[in-house]
Enzyme design. Sequence first.
Site, mmCIF file in Angstrom:
data_model
loop_
_atom_site.group_PDB
_atom_site.id
_atom_site.type_symbol
_atom_site.label_atom_id
_atom_site.label_comp_id
_atom_site.label_asym_id
_atom_site.label_seq_id
_atom_site.Cartn_x
_atom_site.Cartn_y
_atom_site.Cartn_z
ATOM 1 N N HIS A 150 0.837 -1.201 0.000
ATOM 2 C CA HIS A 150 0.000 0.000 0.000
ATOM 3 C C HIS A 150 0.872 1.252 0.000
ATOM 4 O O HIS A 150 2.061 1.206 0.274
ATOM 5 C CB HIS A 150 -0.986 0.014 1.182
ATOM 6 C CG HIS A 150 -0.375 -0.222 2.522
ATOM 7 N ND1 HIS A 150 -0.471 -1.417 3.190
ATOM 8 C CD2 HIS A 150 0.352 0.581 3.328
ATOM 9 C CE1 HIS A 150 0.147 -1.341 4.357
ATOM 10 N NE2 HIS A 150 0.652 -0.132 4.462
ATOM 11 N N GLU A 190 -3.541 3.871 1.754
ATOM 12 C CA GLU A 190 -3.785 4.084 3.184
ATOM 13 C C GLU A 190 -3.826 5.588 3.430
ATOM 14 O O GLU A 190 -2.814 6.280 3.294
ATOM 15 C CB GLU A 190 -2.697 3.448 4.047
ATOM 16 C CG GLU A 190 -2.926 3.712 5.542
ATOM 17 C CD GLU A 190 -1.805 3.204 6.432
ATOM 18 O OE1 GLU A 190 -1.781 3.581 7.617
ATOM 19 O OE2 GLU A 190 -0.954 2.440 5.936
ATOM 20 N N HIS A 194 1.867 11.486 -9.192
ATOM 21 C CA HIS A 194 0.468 11.076 -9.256
ATOM 22 C C HIS A 194 0.335 9.593 -8.932
ATOM 23 O O HIS A 194 1.325 8.869 -8.834
ATOM 24 C CB HIS A 194 -0.112 11.341 -10.656
ATOM 25 C CG HIS A 194 0.594 10.601 -11.751
ATOM 26 N ND1 HIS A 194 1.517 11.202 -12.573
ATOM 27 C CD2 HIS A 194 0.545 9.297 -12.155
ATOM 28 C CE1 HIS A 194 1.990 10.312 -13.438
ATOM 29 N NE2 HIS A 194 1.407 9.145 -13.203
ATOM 30 N N GLU A 251 -3.815 9.689 -12.546
ATOM 31 C CA GLU A 251 -3.778 9.475 -13.987
ATOM 32 C C GLU A 251 -4.690 8.296 -14.309
ATOM 33 O O GLU A 251 -4.517 7.195 -13.762
ATOM 34 C CB GLU A 251 -2.356 9.174 -14.452
ATOM 35 C CG GLU A 251 -2.236 8.967 -15.956
ATOM 36 C CD GLU A 251 -0.816 8.647 -16.396
ATOM 37 O OE1 GLU A 251 -0.512 8.845 -17.583
ATOM 38 O OE2 GLU A 251 -0.016 8.187 -15.548
#
Length: 348
Positions: A89, A140, A158, A206
């Site tokens: 994550h 998270e 991004h 994106e």
Amino acid sequence: MRALYMAVGRGAVACATPAAAVPRRSLLLSTAAAGAALQSEPIRLSGRSTSGTAKLRASADAAQAAATSFVSKEEAFAWAKKDNRRLLHVVYRVGDIDRTIKFYTECLGMKLLRKRDIPEEKYTNAFLGYGPEEAQFVVELTYNYGVDKYDIGAGFGHFGIATDDVSKTVELIRAKGGKVTREPGPVKGGKTVIAFVEDPDGYKFEILERPGTPEPLCQVMLRVGDLDRAISFYEKACGMELLRKRDNPEYKYTVAMMGYGPEDKNAVLELTYNYGVTEYDKGNAYGQIAIGTDDVYKTAEVVKLSGGQVVREAGPLPGINTKITAILDPDGWKSVFVDNIDFAKELE
């Protein structure tokens, strides 16, 4: 797993789903972010203890580290390549967690997997994604009480989300009030159809046209000051593969995709070098990426042998005994390696 795709096919954005039951324990990778969220230093994962127990644990950790020593750098780097790793994550801070959850579930089609409030430490975190944490890359979110705004900085780029149809996805996001900052069209210097949207905190997403991918949350893009140096670090210290590298002299940038498997089937790290830019302001919003490993002690040793910086020595977290180690890359971006077995227990 395919919430975003299903939403596109139905002609309506997927609605938020109820959060799964909070597990008995939580990994707490961003716990100390709550107390020092506005500081520029790396997220601290635990406090120091001077108790006898902590000293015994330190001795045990030292013994474990000695037992995992490699004969050579080559052996260490080869082990890192064979280690069972994947991106778990990505951790970052938001100013209103309920607002962000609403945007991610209603506009991006994610599911709220779990949410946890820690009032004694004044923070809340939430995990969201397109599938279960034990199999998919997720986000998270961390909300620190009373902090409603962060500086994203110029270094963070991004996140990437893959979808069957970019145009339809953008239409749905716009219909739900999402901010579209780049209309659908081919990427500069390439053919892939993309678009860009922003979440309520200004993080960019994106949207990529990539039909049928098993990993919808597919990219984290970070800017680096020396691309070859960064590639070498992630190959040696982190055991990643250079999946592809593309130079765009017309637009004066080069990108490298790094990861643990094919780009169309796994989440990857996208490193971007802009010609002539060697340093970036990282702000205080983005936190770190968590990566699974079979052995945090060996991982820390590999990082040191590659010349990398270990900012949290390998060992168990106080209270829950999940073993981790935290490192910085040459540009100061943080990664946390988490023991695979311990992580699986956290999700029980």
